[in-house]
Scaffold this motif. Structure first.
Motif, PDB file in Angstrom:
ATOM      1  N   PRO A 123      70.307  36.925 -61.405  1.00 17.36           N
ATOM      2  CA  PRO A 123      70.350  35.922 -62.475  1.00 17.36           C
ATOM      3  C   PRO A 123      69.212  36.033 -63.479  1.00 17.36           C
ATOM      4  N   LEU A 124      68.010  36.371 -63.030  1.00 12.67           N
ATOM      5  CA  LEU A 124      66.891  36.521 -63.954  1.00 12.67           C
ATOM      6  C   LEU A 124      67.130  37.653 -64.949  1.00 12.67           C
ATOM      7  N   THR A 125      67.731  38.741 -64.471  1.00  7.74           N
ATOM      8  CA  THR A 125      68.029  39.869 -65.359  1.00  7.74           C
ATOM      9  C   THR A 125      69.055  39.470 -66.407  1.00  7.74           C
ATOM     10  N   VAL A 126      70.090  38.777 -65.963  1.00 13.20           N
ATOM     11  CA  VAL A 126      71.136  38.341 -66.894  1.00 13.20           C
ATOM     12  C   VAL A 126      70.563  37.398 -67.946  1.00 13.20           C
ATOM     13  N   LEU A 127      69.781  36.437 -67.502  1.00 13.27           N
ATOM     14  CA  LEU A 127      69.234  35.452 -68.435  1.00 13.27           C
ATOM     15  C   LEU A 127      68.239  36.075 -69.409  1.00 13.27           C
ATOM     16  N   THR A 128      67.456  37.030 -68.931  1.00 12.99           N
ATOM     17  CA  THR A 128      66.505  37.701 -69.821  1.00 12.99           C
ATOM     18  C   THR A 128      67.227  38.406 -70.961  1.00 12.99           C
ATOM     19  N   TRP A 129      68.256  39.165 -70.620  1.00 13.93           N
ATOM     20  CA  TRP A 129      68.953  39.939 -71.649  1.00 13.93           C
ATOM     21  C   TRP A 129      69.968  39.098 -72.406  1.00 13.93           C
ATOM     22  N   ARG A 130      70.225  37.900 -71.925  1.00 11.13           N
ATOM     23  CA  ARG A 130      71.018  36.960 -72.712  1.00 11.13           C
ATOM     24  C   ARG A 130      70.212  36.463 -73.901  1.00 11.13           C
ATOM     25  N   PHE A 131      68.901  36.261 -73.708  1.00  8.48           N
ATOM     26  CA  PHE A 131      68.090  35.645 -74.752  1.00  8.48           C
ATOM     27  C   PHE A 131      67.247  36.617 -75.566  1.00  8.48           C
ATOM     28  N   LEU A 132      66.853  37.743 -74.986  1.00  4.17           N
ATOM     29  CA  LEU A 132      66.008  38.670 -75.736  1.00  4.17           C
ATOM     30  C   LEU A 132      66.663  39.154 -77.035  1.00  4.17           C
ATOM     31  N   PRO A 133      67.884  39.700 -77.006  1.00  4.65           N
ATOM     32  CA  PRO A 133      68.483  40.166 -78.270  1.00  4.65           C
ATOM     33  C   PRO A 133      68.731  39.030 -79.259  1.00  4.65           C
ATOM     34  N   PRO A 158      78.994  48.742 -67.984  1.00  6.41           N
ATOM     35  CA  PRO A 158      79.649  48.010 -69.087  1.00  6.41           C
ATOM     36  C   PRO A 158      79.928  46.546 -68.776  1.00  6.41           C
ATOM     37  N   PRO A 159      80.343  46.169 -67.531  1.00  3.49           N
ATOM     38  CA  PRO A 159      80.595  44.743 -67.275  1.00  3.49           C
ATOM     39  C   PRO A 159      79.364  43.870 -67.493  1.00  3.49           C
ATOM     40  N   PHE A 160      78.179  44.406 -67.206  1.00  8.18           N
ATOM     41  CA  PHE A 160      76.963  43.615 -67.420  1.00  8.18           C
ATOM     42  C   PHE A 160      76.794  43.284 -68.892  1.00  8.18           C
ATOM     43  N   TRP A 161      76.939  44.284 -69.749  1.00  8.76           N
ATOM     44  CA  TRP A 161      76.740  44.058 -71.178  1.00  8.76           C
ATOM     45  C   TRP A 161      77.884  43.254 -71.779  1.00  8.76           C
ATOM     46  N   SER A 203      79.283  40.771 -70.122  1.00  9.94           N
ATOM     47  CA  SER A 203      78.923  39.393 -69.781  1.00  9.94           C
ATOM     48  C   SER A 203      77.781  38.886 -70.664  1.00  9.94           C
ATOM     49  N   VAL A 204      76.833  39.768 -71.024  1.00  6.09           N
ATOM     50  CA  VAL A 204      75.735  39.373 -71.913  1.00  6.09           C
ATOM     51  C   VAL A 204      76.279  38.989 -73.288  1.00  6.09           C
ATOM     52  N   ALA A 205      77.189  39.803 -73.821  1.00  7.99           N
ATOM     53  CA  ALA A 205      77.784  39.487 -75.123  1.00  7.99           C
ATOM     54  C   ALA A 205      78.558  38.168 -75.054  1.00  7.99           C
ATOM     55  N   TRP A 206      79.297  37.968 -73.970  1.00  7.11           N
ATOM     56  CA  TRP A 206      80.035  36.728 -73.748  1.00  7.11           C
ATOM     57  C   TRP A 206      79.078  35.526 -73.814  1.00  7.11           C
ATOM     58  N   LEU A 207      77.956  35.628 -73.088  1.00 10.09           N
ATOM     59  CA  LEU A 207      77.010  34.528 -72.994  1.00 10.09           C
ATOM     60  C   LEU A 207      76.303  34.253 -74.314  1.00 10.09           C
ATOM     61  N   ILE A 208      75.982  35.305 -75.049  1.00 14.04           N
ATOM     62  CA  ILE A 208      75.295  35.121 -76.324  1.00 14.04           C
ATOM     63  C   ILE A 208      76.201  34.426 -77.337  1.00 14.04           C
ATOM     64  N   VAL A 209      77.419  34.943 -77.494  1.00 10.14           N
ATOM     65  CA  VAL A 209      78.308  34.451 -78.550  1.00 10.14           C
ATOM     66  C   VAL A 209      78.921  33.108 -78.183  1.00 10.14           C
ATOM     67  N   LEU A 210      79.550  33.030 -77.011  1.00  8.03           N
ATOM     68  CA  LEU A 210      80.272  31.811 -76.641  1.00  8.03           C
ATOM     69  C   LEU A 210      79.342  30.721 -76.119  1.00  8.03           C
ATOM     70  N   SER A 211      78.479  31.077 -75.171  1.00  6.38           N
ATOM     71  CA  SER A 211      77.727  30.050 -74.466  1.00  6.38           C
ATOM     72  C   SER A 211      76.499  29.567 -75.221  1.00  6.38           C
ATOM     73  N   THR A 212      75.713  30.508 -75.789  1.00  7.73           N
ATOM     74  CA  THR A 212      74.474  30.095 -76.448  1.00  7.73           C
ATOM     75  C   THR A 212      74.724  29.649 -77.881  1.00  7.73           C
ATOM     76  N   VAL A 213      75.231  30.559 -78.717  1.00 16.20           N
ATOM     77  CA  VAL A 213      75.481  30.211 -80.117  1.00 16.20           C
ATOM     78  C   VAL A 213      76.567  29.132 -80.200  1.00 16.20           C
ATOM     79  N   GLY A 214      77.635  29.281 -79.408  1.00  8.33           N
ATOM     80  CA  GLY A 214      78.732  28.318 -79.448  1.00  8.33           C
ATOM     81  C   GLY A 214      78.416  27.029 -78.715  1.00  8.33           C
ATOM     82  N   GLY A 215      78.287  27.102 -77.388  1.00  9.83           N
ATOM     83  CA  GLY A 215      78.111  25.898 -76.594  1.00  9.83           C
ATOM     84  C   GLY A 215      76.803  25.183 -76.830  1.00  9.83           C
TER      85      GLY A 215
END
Length: 313
Positions: A29-39, A209-212, A214-226
């Motif tokens: 989870p820490l890896t996912v969250l880091t790369w969700r927010f860094l870019p 590829p599934p990791f990236w 999920s990162v794109a999913w989280l950035i666009v839908l969850s962070t910017v959107g939600g």
């Protein structure tokens, strides 16, 4: 509140639980969250430096400090607990259920902290909404095996973190541009998650590829959107906005059943949750800071009359 914004908020916020499950299969989870927010933080800071300098004029140290606190509570604290809970085996629907108790906590505190008294009809709607999310996910929680009991307390702590962030922002006497606020919040989370991941040796992302995806999913839908829509629709009133949280558990449960084969408790809970939202939205809020008026019949921009100091245009 704009109905389209409300629907988009429910879908985008629910996508965060699904995205957490997607990322959990490939990385910590820490890896996912880091790369969700860094870019995202890098893009927002670069955009602020190149194109949005005017938005930052007049932003003082106190506003920046408050933004850091709100970002740490509403993103770092909240998301870390949600991801850890799902990583421990708590299903997306149950995590959303625990998160769905937020409206009752907010309603209890809105009076003494913000002077927003919750009407009797709204209380009935809030209780009805809680009933709905319990119906949807009760079967899932009782059927879970191999999940330690304390794992269900983890998302509850995250919910309290988000509630604290909501009240810190709502009690602010200053108006902060939404883009500025989002930039400060995301930069704060990027810094905190990067430090935590580096300390724990979990900074390097997998090349799968599934990791990236999920990162794109989280950035666009969850962070910017939600997350972005959460602060935008909060202007319509804290009780009404949090009533929408009752729809997160049913929507997430349906989504999780379709994508991951998780058990779904049935349509009854979804209908009860929808009825609760309608009941809360039809009740008129009372108390200072709870009324919205139109300052100009020809102007599309509403002014929110608030004693709470929430964001306004």
């Amino acid at each position: 509140m704009n109905v389209l914004f409300a629907v988009m908020f429910v879908v985008c916020w629910s996508s965060g639980f699904i995205g957490a499950k997607l990322g959990a299969g490939d990385a910590d989870p820490l890896t996912v969250l880091t790369w969700r927010f860094l870019p995202l933080a890098a893009a927002l800071v670069l955009g602020a430096a190149l194109f949005r300098r005017l938005r930052w004029r007049g932003i003082g140290f106190r506003a920046l400090r408050r933004g850091v606190v709100v970002g740490a509570l509403s993103q770092t604290g909240y998301l870390l607990t949600v991801y850890q809970a799902i990583g421990l085996g708590v299903s997306t629907g149950t995590t959303a259920l625990i998160d769905g108790t937020q409206p009752l906590v907010v309603a209890v505190l809105a009076g003494p902290l913000l002077g927003q008294n919750v009407a009797a009809r709204q209380w009935w709607g809030l209780l009805l909404g809680l009933t709905g999310v319990v119906i949807v996910t009760a079967g899932d929680a009782t059927a879970a095996s191999g999940v330690p009991w304390w794992a269900y307390l983890v998302p509850f702590a995250g919910m309290l973190s988000l509630v604290a962030a909501t009240f810190v922002e709502s009690r602010s006497p200053d108006d902060t541009d939404p883009v500025v606020a989002l930039t400060v919040h995301c930069a704060t989370s990027a810094a905190l998650f990067t430090a935590l991941a580096a300390f724990d040796g979990k900074l390097s992302p997998p090349a799968t590829p599934p990791f990236w995806w999920s990162v794109a999913w989280l950035i666009v839908l969850s962070t910017v959107g939600g997350y972005g829509l959460y602060w935008l629709v909060l202007r319509s009133g804290i009780t009404r906005v949090n009533a929408l949280m009752f729809l997160m558990a049913p929507v997430t449960a349906i989504w999780g059943a379709v994508m991951f084969g998780e058990p779904f408790g049935g349509a009854l809970g979804l209908l009860v949750g929808l009825g609760a939202v309608v009941l809360v939205f039809r009740a008129q809020p009372r108390g200072r800071g709870a009324r919205t008026v139109q300052i100009d019949d020809q102007s599309p921009e509403p002014e929110v009359v608030r004693g709470s100091g929430r964001l306004r245009r």
